[in-house]
Write an enzyme that holds these catalytic residues in place. Structure first.
Site, short mmCIF file in Angstrom:
data_model
loop_
_atom_site.label_atom_id
_atom_site.label_comp_id
_atom_site.label_asym_id
_atom_site.label_seq_id
_atom_site.Cartn_x
_atom_site.Cartn_y
_atom_site.Cartn_z
N TYR A 143 0.87 -1.17 0.00
CA TYR A 143 0.00 0.00 0.00
C TYR A 143 0.91 1.23 0.00
O TYR A 143 1.47 1.60 1.03
CB TYR A 143 -0.87 -0.02 1.25
CG TYR A 143 -1.89 1.09 1.36
CD1 TYR A 143 -1.60 2.28 2.02
CD2 TYR A 143 -3.15 0.94 0.82
CE1 TYR A 143 -2.54 3.29 2.14
CE2 TYR A 143 -4.12 1.95 0.94
CZ TYR A 143 -3.79 3.12 1.60
OH TYR A 143 -4.74 4.11 1.74
N GLN A 145 1.23 4.79 -0.24
CA GLN A 145 0.60 6.12 -0.12
C GLN A 145 1.60 7.15 0.37
O GLN A 145 1.87 8.14 -0.28
CB GLN A 145 -0.60 6.02 0.80
CG GLN A 145 -1.30 7.33 1.09
CD GLN A 145 -2.51 7.14 1.98
OE1 GLN A 145 -3.51 6.50 1.60
NE2 GLN A 145 -2.44 7.68 3.18
N GLY A 185 5.24 -0.82 3.70
CA GLY A 185 5.72 -2.13 4.13
C GLY A 185 5.63 -3.12 2.99
O GLY A 185 4.65 -3.12 2.24
N ARG A 318 8.08 -13.04 41.47
CA ARG A 318 9.16 -12.23 42.07
C ARG A 318 8.87 -11.94 43.52
O ARG A 318 7.79 -11.45 43.87
CB ARG A 318 9.33 -10.92 41.30
CG ARG A 318 10.49 -10.07 41.77
CD ARG A 318 11.82 -10.68 41.46
NE ARG A 318 12.94 -9.75 41.63
CZ ARG A 318 14.22 -10.12 41.49
NH1 ARG A 318 14.49 -11.38 41.18
NH2 ARG A 318 15.19 -9.22 41.63
N ARG A 341 -0.14 0.16 39.52
CA ARG A 341 0.45 0.34 38.17
C ARG A 341 0.00 -0.76 37.22
O ARG A 341 -0.20 -0.55 36.04
CB ARG A 341 1.99 0.35 38.29
CG ARG A 341 2.56 1.54 39.03
CD ARG A 341 3.97 1.27 39.54
NE ARG A 341 4.91 1.02 38.44
CZ ARG A 341 6.11 0.45 38.62
NH1 ARG A 341 6.48 0.03 39.83
NH2 ARG A 341 6.91 0.27 37.60
N THR A 430 2.00 5.82 15.09
CA THR A 430 2.29 6.68 13.93
C THR A 430 1.65 6.16 12.66
O THR A 430 1.03 6.91 11.92
CB THR A 430 3.82 6.75 13.73
OG1 THR A 430 4.44 7.16 14.94
CG2 THR A 430 4.18 7.70 12.61
N GLU A 432 -0.75 4.33 9.99
CA GLU A 432 -2.21 4.39 9.86
C GLU A 432 -2.74 5.69 10.42
O GLU A 432 -3.92 5.79 10.77
CB GLU A 432 -2.85 3.19 10.55
CG GLU A 432 -3.90 2.50 9.68
CD GLU A 432 -3.39 2.21 8.28
OE1 GLU A 432 -2.58 1.29 8.09
OE2 GLU A 432 -3.81 2.94 7.36
N ASP A 434 -0.83 9.44 12.22
CA ASP A 434 -0.21 9.94 13.45
C ASP A 434 -1.31 10.21 14.48
O ASP A 434 -2.35 10.79 14.14
CB ASP A 434 0.55 11.22 13.12
CG ASP A 434 0.91 12.00 14.37
OD1 ASP A 434 1.93 11.68 14.97
OD2 ASP A 434 0.11 12.88 14.77
#
Ligand SMILES: CCCCC/C=C\C/C=C\C/C=C\C/C=C\C/C=C/C(=O)SCCNC(=O)CCNC(=O)[C@H](O)C(C)(C)COP(=O)(O)OP(=O)(O)OC[C@H]1O[C@@H](n2cnc3c(N)ncnc32)[C@H](O)[C@@H]1OP(=O)(O)O
Ligand SMILES: Cc1cc2nc3c(=O)[nH]c(=O)nc-3n(C[C@H](O)[C@H](O)[C@H](O)COP(=O)(O)OP(=O)(O)OC[C@H]3O[C@@H](n4cnc5c(N)ncnc54)[C@H](O)[C@@H]3O)c2cc1C
Length: 638
Positions: A143, A145, A185, A318, A341, A430, A432, A434
């Site tokens: 593709y 573009q 790509g 851990r 978190r 980024t 497809e 930004d």
């Protein structure tokens, strides 16, 4: 092995005690995560097929050179294709196999963009000609573009497609250096064809950007065709990562293609040189990007869930500090800071899964409407795909990095799987589109909606989202109320766009919970995760919520108390909730996230496999280190 304690024995489930704490039916949750019993069956079967086939090994990627890595990717892609053909896999099974092979490759763009572009923008005749070739992989597409000088601004693309009525052809040309196609790509070394986007010129008049099917390489010897200069753009972020993909550069030097290779579903050029714009929005030319954006949202839930699975299992393995009277140290998953978190990311993985399901429905619905020339939901579909792609990829990229940090030093090892996952994933913020540029599209949609509907953006939201809805309306009113231009307010409007997308995610999670969800304790767990997602965001953005007046400081404090309580409710179920993703150790590619939790022996064993340990004395010792060590000890003026 001598001195091997129970805690290090192979074949023992070191997380059994965690799994026994589960308060819900994990197998039922696996079905919810997969989407249906059928989807679970396909995923389970194909993931195990890939994991059991040495032809799909991926544990050596970080030690290969770029050329070895790329050749190995080509081998795997060919092997995957042979497996698909030999086993007569369905399109769904084949897509799952490519997913579990888990390696960015030209096939992503062939199946994920080249074919959808022809299906979405090609006429029936063009589909009948090109799709059979593409489905059989007798041609390989990309593709094309983005250009060196333009990516976000599609209308700024410089490549030209000039109609020659004498020969009934288009002349595709790169007039400037910046018009070189750059990034596509699969383009660099593999694709034989491209969907190339260019400015259409007919009879000296420009008609904007359109798509054209252009052959790039010979199907005989793979050499670039006349007028085609093509190659790879070079190494990208990280070692293995996206360097398995040949993102390319392409220049056209007056390349001629037949008129019937302009994708003509949206607009046409007749042999007489007459340009015809169908009575459809010109933005349908962007349809492939909308399609991929909605798939990227589903992919975000996959990427985030992988990282969360690794970090959750390792956090249960851990132990650090907290030993009482010589007893075992505390599992780091029991620390409130670790939970605060980790558990919002676990909740986000489920939230993105469900918003991905909804977006897939929205896209299918708008596609069906387009068939009937009903464009009424196109603006909303564009805003939702753009905004949710932006929201989920930003949160996922940040989440993968947070999961690396949650694993301490060992999270920085390649064998944790997290550095590679991060390096492969972050360009999703980024490509497809930004993420900021896409949020500006959402902001523009909101401005239009507010101006059309007055203050209320929508009353169709579940009660639980009133605070979220009021936040968006307030953020918009604060910005729209003042008479300053869109550009001046764009940074603020982007914040309102994010708030709008978060409202959508929360409301769709709540709607999901209104469905029939089978399995003991499954719905209860999802309710806890939904509340964590909503309250975590409320806590994170409490400034917005307080300033809208829809919550008070007391509400904010209560929300925080409730969050802590919810973390305690998730804690006994955390391992089971990530087991529900049903990832194989092969797909996770992580010693820290291995199913049996037997981390330390695996880490230790893996270290010795590093090529640096092939010799006790490193290359370079005799040349550089020995002279250093043996130099005369000078009476130094140190
Ligand atoms: C390796 C791992 C892969 C995992 C992925 C998993 C699954 C994915 C499966 C397959 C894909 C495979 C791999 C994916 C990875 C990499 C591939 C990457 C590919 C690419 O990056 S392709 C190139 C992408 N480029 C962009 O996205 C460009 C972004 N820019 C634009 O879209 C446009 O320029 C713009 C920003 C929207 C502006 O367009 P413009 O024509 O100037 O219009 P405006 O003036 O802004 O708006 C006019 C009007 O039109 C409306 N509008 C705009 N866009 C659309 C649309 N798409 N649909 C509908 N309507 C649209 C806009 O809202 C305005 O409306 P008004 O009413 O306000 O006038
Ligand atoms: C790994 C990867 C794979 C890719 N694959 C493909 C592919 O297969 N095919 C293809 O065609 N392309 C592909 N691309 C290109 C990709 O689509 C573009 O890079 C992307 O659309 C961003 O455009 P850009 O690079 O021009 O960024 P820019 O727009 O130059 O962004 C630079 C900065 O400018 C800001 N900015 C730009 N415009 C505005 C504005 N109006 N207002 C405010 N801020 C603005 C952005 O937010 C950003 O911070 C790929 C890219 C990557 C990284």
């Amino acid at each position: 092995m001598e001195g091997v304690g129970e805690e290090e024995m192979e074949g023992v489930d070191h997380l059994a005690h965690e799994r026994n704490k589960s308060e819900f039916d994990v197998d039922a949750m696996k079905i919810v995560w997969a989407g249906s019993p059928h989807a679970f069956d396909v995923s389970d079967r194909i993931s195990k097929l890939v994991a059991s086939d040495p032809g799909f090994r991926k544990d050596n990627r970080s030690t290969l050179s770029r050329k070895e890595l790329f050749k190995n990717t080509l081998r795997k892609a060919a092997y995957a294709w042979k497996t698909i053909v030999d086993l007569r896999l369905s399109e769904e099974e084949a897509a799952k196999l490519r997913f579990y092979v888990d390696e960015p490759a030209f096939t992503d763009l062939h199946w994920g963009m080249f074919i959808p572009a022809i299906k979405g923008q090609g006429t029936e005749e063009q589909q009948q000609k090109w799709l059979p070739l593409a489905y059989k992989m007798q041609i390989i597409g990309c593709y094309a573009q983005t250009e060196l000088g333009h990516g976000s601004n599609v209308q700024g693309l410089e490549t030209t497609a000039t109609f020659d009525s004498q020969t009934d052809e288009f002349i595709i040309h790169s007039p400037t250096l910046t018009s070189s196609k750059w990034w596509p790509g699969g383009l660099g070394k593999v694709a034989t064809h491209a969907i190339a986007y260019a400015r259409l010129i007919v009879g000296g008049r420009e008609h904007g950007v359109h798509g054209f099917i252009v052959q790039l390489r010979s199907l005989e010897d793979h050499s670039p065709l006349l007028g085609i200069t093509v190659g790879d753009i070079g190494m990208k972020f990280g070692n293995g990562a996206y360097n398995t993909m040949d993102n390319g550069v392409l220049q056209f030097d007056h390349v001629r293609i037949p008129r019937n290779q302009m994708l003509m579903r949206v607009s046409q050029v007749t042999c007489e040189g007459k340009y015809k714009q169908s009575d459809v929005p010109r933005q349908l030319v962007y349809g492939t990007m909308v399609y991929v954006r909605q798939t990227i949202v589903a992919d975000a839930s996959c990427a985030l869930s992988r990282a969360v699975c690794i970090a959750t299992r390792y956090s249960a393995v851990r132990r650090q500090f907290g030993s009482q009277n010589g007893g075992p140290e505390t599992q780091v998953i029991d620390y409130k800071t670790q939970q605060s978190r980790l558990f919002p990311l676990l909740a986000s993985a489920y939230a993105f899964r469900f918003i991905g399901e909804w977006l897939k429905w929205l896209y299918a619905d708008v596609t069906q409407r387009l068939q009937a020339n009903d464009f009424s939901t196109l603006p909303e579909a564009h805003a939702c795909t753009a905004g949710l792609k932006s929201l989920t990829t930003t949160a996922t990229a940040d989440g993968i990095e947070e999961c690396r940090k949650l694993c301490g030093g060992h999270g920085y090892l390649c064998s944790s799987g997290l550095p590679e996952l991060f390096a492969v994933y972050v360009p999703a913020c980024t490509y497809e589109g930004d993420n900021t540029v896409l949020l500006l599209q959402v902001a523009r949609f909101l401005m239009k909606t507010v101006s059309q509907l007055g203050s209320r953006l929508s009353s169709k939201k579940p009660v639980g989202t009133i605070a979220y809805m009021t936040r968006v309306e307030h953020l918009m009113q604060c910005r729209c109320g003042v008479q300053r231009g869109f550009a001046e307010l764009s940074a603020d409007l982007v914040e309102a766009a994010v708030a709008h997308c978060q409202l959508i995610v929360v409301s769709k999670f709540i709607e999901k919970l209104q469905q029939e969800i089978p399995g003991k304790g499954v719905k209860q767990q999802l309710e806890v995760l939904c509340n964590i997602y909503a309250l975590f965001l409320l806590h994170k953005h409490q400034g917005d919520f307080l300033s809208t007046g829809c919550i008070t400081p007391k509400h904010a404090a209560l929300a925080n108390d409730e969050l802590r309580s919810l973390y305690s409710q998730v804690r006994p179920n955390a391992i089971a909730l990530v087991d529900a993703f049903n990832y194989t150790d092969h797909y996770l590619g992580s010693i820290l996230g291995c199913y049996d939790g037997n981390v330390y022996p695996k880490l230790y064993e893996a270290a010795w496999k590093d090529p640096l340990n092939e010799s006790v004395v490193p290359d370079g010792y005799h040349l550089y280190i020995r002279p250093l060590l043996k130099q005369e000890i000078r009476t130094a003026r140190l």
